[in-house]
Design an enzyme around this catalytic site. Structure first.
Site, PDB file in Angstrom:
ATOM      1  CG  HIS A 256      -0.407   0.371   2.502  1.00 54.89           C
ATOM      2  ND1 HIS A 256      -1.179   0.891   3.521  1.00 54.89           N
ATOM      3  CD2 HIS A 256       0.860   0.297   2.989  1.00 54.89           C
ATOM      4  CE1 HIS A 256      -0.425   1.132   4.574  1.00 54.89           C
ATOM      5  NE2 HIS A 256       0.810   0.775   4.280  1.00 54.89           N
ATOM      6  CG  ASP A 257       4.249   1.956   2.445  1.00 53.02           C
ATOM      7  OD1 ASP A 257       3.309   2.567   2.989  1.00 53.02           O
ATOM      8  OD2 ASP A 257       5.113   1.329   3.095  1.00 53.02           O
ATOM      9  CD  GLU A 284      -0.945  -3.555   2.374  1.00 52.57           C
ATOM     10  OE1 GLU A 284      -1.501  -2.774   3.177  1.00 52.57           O
ATOM     11  OE2 GLU A 284       0.214  -3.391   1.952  1.00 52.57           O
ATOM     12  CD  GLU A 312      -4.481   1.225   2.570  1.00 53.63           C
ATOM     13  OE1 GLU A 312      -4.567  -0.009   2.356  1.00 53.63           O
ATOM     14  OE2 GLU A 312      -3.598   1.729   3.301  1.00 53.63           O
TER      15      GLU A 312
END
Length: 349
Positions: A256-257, A284, A312
């Protein structure tokens, strides 16, 4: 002169105005929480109620101002005022005690610290340009910033370790690691999650993989959790070669980064490092269709766009990433933890 079109929505009620006031002014509560977390007030109240003047002496703060902050947070539910200027900690406030496993104290110090907080004041820059507000404010990305600031890095790593403590047990309980021989924790920080998995599965060995300056602080964590003898520590970048030979490559809050291009690069490096029977386990949160139900994940989504440029994703978006990286998404295992995480399991396609 601009005009506003007639609305089909009912006129807002006084309660609606009260609710939007709470939303707009939520930053005040956030910063007050940072103050009491930084001062260690929840720990000082852990043994029982204390008078504000006594707390001020112990924290070397201005007693009348500290009283007003504690009174404010009593209104938010973190404290109770039992008598004139005498406060006790509530169950909600206890989440900020440092002696509790998975304490939110490190996360509060990280999320509300100046280097993390300031970019949020430039959110409109991200909306107008597509760039991260963090880089706009600091001139570098967050990971480069952390490498150059040891104090900020320590705050960040403490927050990540605490977050792992809150969900690590759920991962070990809800996903079956017992048939695996070797688990590689990619971007695993100081190793709390990997140690939790190893403790729950005595026959499994592990490799902790993260940047060299990050894993340099992992030895003591692994020793404390009695996992050091079954864990190899390897420094490197997940944008380069990963350790080979793992049965499962775990990525907890890594994908998600990053945007899709860089997320794919990480997943493809996992695929290149494993044999045809290997698995990738992406841990996640997923965005569900109901926006109100998804609000906690949407908080994180905007955090990603402000600071790192990641995002996300929905189940369908994870499935698409897996397909493009050479994996087949086989199952999604909800962890039923406080954070709302799931394990997205992929096998080699």
């Amino acid at each position: 002169m601009s005009t506003v079109a007639a609305s089909s929505v009912d006129a807002p009620s006084p309660q609606d105005f009260g609710e939007v006031f709470n939303l707009v002014c939520g930053y005040r509560i956030s910063q007050a929480i940072y103050v009491v977390a930084e001062l260690g007030i929840p720990d000082l109240l852990a043994a029982g109620p204390r008078h504000c003047d006594e707390l001020a002496r112990q924290t070397n703060t201005h007693a009348p101002i500290l009283f007003r902050i504690l009174r404010f947070l009593a209104g938010a539910g973190l404290f109770n005022e039992l008598g004139p200027k005498e406060f006790e900690l509530t169950r909600l406030g206890s989440t900020l005690r440092t002696d509790l496993p998975g304490s939110f104290h490190p996360a509060a110090r990280f999320l509300l610290s100046e280097f993390e907080w300031t970019p949020w004041g430039r959110l409109i820059h991200s909306v107008r340009t597509g760039e991260t507000a963090f880089h706009h404010v600091h001139g570098v990305g967050p990971f480069e910033y952390l490498r150059k600031d040891p104090q900020a890095s320590a705050v960040f790593n403490s927050a990540m370790t605490s977050l792992s403590a809150r969900s690590g047990a759920a991962i070990a309980e809800r996903y079956d690691f017992s048939l695996l021989r070797k688990v590689v924790d990619v971007g695993g920080g100081h190793g709390f999650l990997l140690a939790t998995i190893l403790r729950a599965n005595p026959t499994v060995r592990g490799i902790l993989f993260d940047l060299p300056d990050v894993v340099a602080g992992a030895g003591q964590v692994l020793e404390n959790l009695a996992a050091r003898d079954r864990c190899e520590i390897v420094g490197g970048s997940f944008f380069e070669a990963l350790p080979k030979g793992g049965d499962a490559y775990v990525l907890r809050q890594i994908i998600h980064d990053w945007d899709d291009e860089r997320a794919l690069a990480i997943l493809r490096n996992c695929r290149a490092a494993m044999t045809g029977t290997g698995k990738v386990l992406v841990i996640e949160r997923q965005i569900v269709p109901d926006h109100r139900e998804a609000m906690r994940v949407l908080h994180a989504d905007v955090e990603m766009l402000v600071n790192v440029g990641g995002m996300e994703r929905t189940d369908a978006e994870y499935r698409s990433l897996f397909d493009k990286a050479g994996f087949r998404l086989t199952t999604i295992v909800p962890l039923m933890d406080a954070g709302g995480f799931s394990v997205f399991e992929g096998v080699c396609a």
